[in-house]
Design an enzyme around this catalytic site. Structure first.
Site, PDB file in Angstrom:
ATOM      1  N   HIS A 128      33.154  21.913  14.325  1.00  0.00           N
ATOM      2  CA  HIS A 128      33.663  21.388  15.628  1.00  0.00           C
ATOM      3  C   HIS A 128      32.698  20.680  16.198  1.00  0.00           C
ATOM      4  O   HIS A 128      31.459  21.083  16.323  1.00  0.00           O
ATOM      5  CB  HIS A 128      34.172  22.667  16.294  1.00  0.00           C
ATOM      6  CG  HIS A 128      34.210  22.350  17.788  1.00  0.00           C
ATOM      7  ND1 HIS A 128      35.197  21.287  18.295  1.00  0.00           N
ATOM      8  CD2 HIS A 128      33.801  23.164  18.877  1.00  0.00           C
ATOM      9  CE1 HIS A 128      35.038  21.546  19.451  1.00  0.00           C
ATOM     10  NE2 HIS A 128      34.213  22.541  19.882  1.00  0.00           N
ATOM     11  N   ASN A 153      33.159  16.397  23.304  1.00  0.00           N
ATOM     12  CA  ASN A 153      33.961  17.506  22.655  1.00  0.00           C
ATOM     13  C   ASN A 153      35.485  17.431  22.885  1.00  0.00           C
ATOM     14  O   ASN A 153      35.841  17.529  24.177  1.00  0.00           O
ATOM     15  CB  ASN A 153      33.402  18.828  23.235  1.00  0.00           C
ATOM     16  CG  ASN A 153      33.984  19.951  22.666  1.00  0.00           C
ATOM     17  OD1 ASN A 153      35.042  20.009  22.049  1.00  0.00           O
ATOM     18  ND2 ASN A 153      33.582  21.194  23.103  1.00  0.00           N
ATOM     19  N   CYS A 201      39.079  25.732  20.658  1.00  0.00           N
ATOM     20  CA  CYS A 201      38.529  24.673  19.792  1.00  0.00           C
ATOM     21  C   CYS A 201      38.816  24.931  18.453  1.00  0.00           C
ATOM     22  O   CYS A 201      38.431  24.122  17.437  1.00  0.00           O
ATOM     23  CB  CYS A 201      36.992  24.370  20.272  1.00  0.00           C
ATOM     24  SG  CYS A 201      36.779  24.119  21.718  1.00  0.00           S
TER      25      CYS A 201
HETATM   26  N1  ACO Z   1      22.608  16.814  33.925  1.00  0.00           N
HETATM   27  C1  ACO Z   1      21.680  17.008  34.676  1.00  0.00           C
HETATM   28  N2  ACO Z   1      20.976  18.487  34.528  1.00  0.00           N
HETATM   29  C2  ACO Z   1      21.874  19.434  34.282  1.00  0.00           C
HETATM   30  C3  ACO Z   1      23.337  18.960  33.637  1.00  0.00           C
HETATM   31  C4  ACO Z   1      23.609  17.701  33.694  1.00  0.00           C
HETATM   32  N3  ACO Z   1      24.757  17.297  33.579  1.00  0.00           N
HETATM   33  N4  ACO Z   1      23.713  20.177  33.252  1.00  0.00           N
HETATM   34  C5  ACO Z   1      22.788  21.183  33.573  1.00  0.00           C
HETATM   35  N5  ACO Z   1      21.644  20.590  34.006  1.00  0.00           N
HETATM   36  C6  ACO Z   1      20.426  21.322  34.362  1.00  0.00           C
HETATM   37  C7  ACO Z   1      21.032  22.892  34.905  1.00  0.00           C
HETATM   38  O1  ACO Z   1      21.349  22.842  36.201  1.00  0.00           O
HETATM   39  C8  ACO Z   1      19.463  23.478  34.780  1.00  0.00           C
HETATM   40  O2  ACO Z   1      18.638  23.293  35.734  1.00  0.00           O
HETATM   41  P1  ACO Z   1      17.806  24.343  36.518  1.00  0.00           P
HETATM   42  O3  ACO Z   1      16.976  24.884  35.523  1.00  0.00           O
HETATM   43  O4  ACO Z   1      17.186  23.632  37.629  1.00  0.00           O
HETATM   44  O5  ACO Z   1      18.922  25.473  36.931  1.00  0.00           O
HETATM   45  C9  ACO Z   1      18.772  22.715  33.671  1.00  0.00           C
HETATM   46  O6  ACO Z   1      19.531  21.572  33.390  1.00  0.00           O
HETATM   47  C10 ACO Z   1      19.155  23.420  32.358  1.00  0.00           C
HETATM   48  O7  ACO Z   1      20.298  24.039  32.150  1.00  0.00           O
HETATM   49  P2  ACO Z   1      20.791  24.710  30.732  1.00  0.00           P
HETATM   50  O8  ACO Z   1      22.164  25.153  31.089  1.00  0.00           O
HETATM   51  O9  ACO Z   1      19.861  25.845  30.451  1.00  0.00           O
HETATM   52  O10 ACO Z   1      20.712  23.535  29.799  1.00  0.00           O
HETATM   53  P3  ACO Z   1      21.118  23.672  28.482  1.00  0.00           P
HETATM   54  O11 ACO Z   1      19.790  23.050  27.565  1.00  0.00           O
HETATM   55  O12 ACO Z   1      21.407  25.056  27.960  1.00  0.00           O
HETATM   56  O13 ACO Z   1      22.284  22.884  28.192  1.00  0.00           O
HETATM   57  C11 ACO Z   1      24.577  23.036  27.647  1.00  0.00           C
HETATM   58  C12 ACO Z   1      23.553  22.848  28.757  1.00  0.00           C
HETATM   59  C13 ACO Z   1      24.522  21.405  27.200  1.00  0.00           C
HETATM   60  C14 ACO Z   1      25.653  23.155  28.280  1.00  0.00           C
HETATM   61  C15 ACO Z   1      24.229  24.025  26.563  1.00  0.00           C
HETATM   62  O14 ACO Z   1      24.233  25.120  26.886  1.00  0.00           O
HETATM   63  C16 ACO Z   1      25.328  23.834  25.519  1.00  0.00           C
HETATM   64  O15 ACO Z   1      25.661  22.687  24.725  1.00  0.00           O
HETATM   65  N6  ACO Z   1      26.214  25.260  25.458  1.00  0.00           N
HETATM   66  C17 ACO Z   1      27.306  25.101  24.573  1.00  0.00           C
HETATM   67  C18 ACO Z   1      28.399  24.436  25.068  1.00  0.00           C
HETATM   68  C19 ACO Z   1      29.533  24.359  24.175  1.00  0.00           C
HETATM   69  O16 ACO Z   1      29.222  24.156  23.008  1.00  0.00           O
HETATM   70  N7  ACO Z   1      30.589  24.287  24.731  1.00  0.00           N
HETATM   71  C20 ACO Z   1      31.662  24.508  23.918  1.00  0.00           C
HETATM   72  C21 ACO Z   1      32.543  24.108  24.782  1.00  0.00           C
HETATM   73  S1  ACO Z   1      33.861  24.858  24.608  1.00  0.00           S
HETATM   74  C22 ACO Z   1      34.338  24.894  22.976  1.00  0.00           C
HETATM   75  O17 ACO Z   1      34.106  23.880  22.280  1.00  0.00           O
HETATM   76  C23 ACO Z   1      35.533  25.995  22.962  1.00  0.00           C
END
Ligand code: ACO
Length: 331
Positions: free
Chosen positions: A256, A286, A116
């Site tokens: 980003h 993204n 990214c």
């Molecule tokens: N729908 C419903 N529930 C979900 C989903 C979904 N799509 N995805 C995860 N959950 C659930 C999980 O299973 C978990 O359930 P559990 O507690 O029963 O296990 C719960 O939601 C919480 O999960 P977390 O992973 O703790 O959720 P979080 O609030 O951290 O959000 C996310 C997840 C959105 C992925 C976040 O961590 C995030 O944005 N991380 C950074 C991602 C990012 O920026 N990536 C960059 C990508 S790569 C790049 O740009 C190079």
């Protein structure tokens, strides 16, 4: 020491595929909800490349717009740097495909993969060739088909990504505008928190993956979130320091577009209002390295940027990588 020449953005272009994938459509693919996705990410929809469409074609669409916007012909382009982490082919490179399809016969061409952060890396590489006098006009194009490296059975990642392309022309400018400062960095020791294996995958990586699937994204979301929130603010502060500019002097930050909560977190750490942070992720998701140039093109087309405005671009991504640049807008 003053560099002999300065490099500035003199044209922008972007292209998003027509096909939309909305949160409600995702509800029928994985166990998720529009409410969860909007609350945790800020994303409502993303664009998806048709199965039969080459990524190179949308890269070309964005590139041609940027070249026209700069008032140039493809023959004026001396170098093409493409950034992608989801190319059609490992070889030929995306940059060579763009060169062939645009008829930029005088250009050298190569790809950069910094996930990214790819656009920021490509811009800083291109800047060197302009500042040292080697080239006058360079095309930088970032294009991503993230839907093709997405595991649509993994709800933790499949709600995040979209496809699209953004491009800029980087030219020699002599009016004091252009790139003032830039920072690139990497934290390769943490690379295993966000992976897309291609021809080989380590045993640990395979174990992490849904049914051991390769060639798709696997991510430890919370690790990436923590890194991103810290590094976005740090890289912004450092580039301000390097340029000797105060935050008050910055018109917009173009980060980003990964997750609205990361942008809010960075704004809080920088003690600035969200009004200063440009965002389009609500309707793009993204799009990895394409996200910043798509934002720049949108903002330019909306008339939000005028010559002399100071802006910051800042990104983090797989690798892990990060980077930022401070520019005085040239158009
Ligand atoms: N729908 C419903 N529930 C979900 C989903 C979904 N799509 N995805 C995860 N959950 C659930 C999980 O299973 C978990 O359930 P559990 O507690 O029963 O296990 C719960 O939601 C919480 O999960 P977390 O992973 O703790 O959720 P979080 O609030 O951290 O959000 C996310 C997840 C959105 C992925 C976040 O961590 C995030 O944005 N991380 C950074 C991602 C990012 O920026 N990536 C960059 C990508 S790569 C790049 O740009 C190079």
């Amino acid at each position: 020491m003053m560099k002999p020449y300065r490099a500035g953005i003199t044209g922008t272009g972007s292209f998003l595929p027509e096909k939309k994938l909305t949160n409600s459509q995702l509800e029928s693919i994985v166990e998720t909800s529009d409410e969860w996705i909007v609350k945790r990410t800020g994303i409502r929809e993303r664009r998806i490349l048709e199965d039969f469409a080459p990524l190179a074609d949308i890269a070309v669409e964005a590139s041609v717009k940027a070249i026209n916007d700069a008032g140039l012909s493809p023959l004026d382009i001396e170098l093409i740097i493409a950034s992608t982490c989801s190319p059609d082919y490992l070889s030929p490179s995306l940059a060579c495909m763009v060169q062939g399809k645009t008829g930029a016969k005088n250009a050298a061409a190569f790809d950069v993969n910094a996930a990214c952060t790819g656009f920021v890396y490509a811009l800083q590489i291109g800047r060197q060739f302009i500042e040292n006098g080697t080239y006058k006009n360079i095309l930088i194009v970032s294009a991503e088909a993230m839907s093709r490296v997405t595991d649509f059975t993994d709800r933790k990642t499949c709600v995040l990504f979209g496809d699209g392309a953004g491009a800029v022309v980087l030219s020699r400018v002599d009016d004091g505008t252009g790139i003032d400062a830039a920072i690139l960095g990497a934290a390769g020791e943490n690379g295993d928190v966000l992976t897309i294996p291609l021809l080989y995958a380590s045993d640990t990586d395979i174990q992490n993956r849904n049914e051991g699937k390769k060639q798709v994204i696997w991510m430890d979301g919370s690790e990436v979130f923590t890194f991103a929130s810290r590094i976005m603010a740090e890289a912004t502060k450092n580039v301000l320091n390097n340029a000797g500019v105060e935050m008050e002097g910055i018109k917009y930050i173009f980060p980003h577009q990964a997750n609205m909560r990361i942008l809010q977190n960075a704004a809080k750490r920088l003690d600035i209002s969200m009004d200063k942070i440009y965002s389009n992720l609500e309707y793009t998701g993204n799009i990895s390295s394409a996200s910043i140039p798509v934002c720049l093109d949108e903002a330019s087309n909306k008339g939000l940027l005028k010559k002399g405005d100071k802006i910051i671009i800042v990104a983090f991504g797989g690798g892990l990588t990060y980077g930022s640049a401070l520019l005085t807008w040239s158009m």
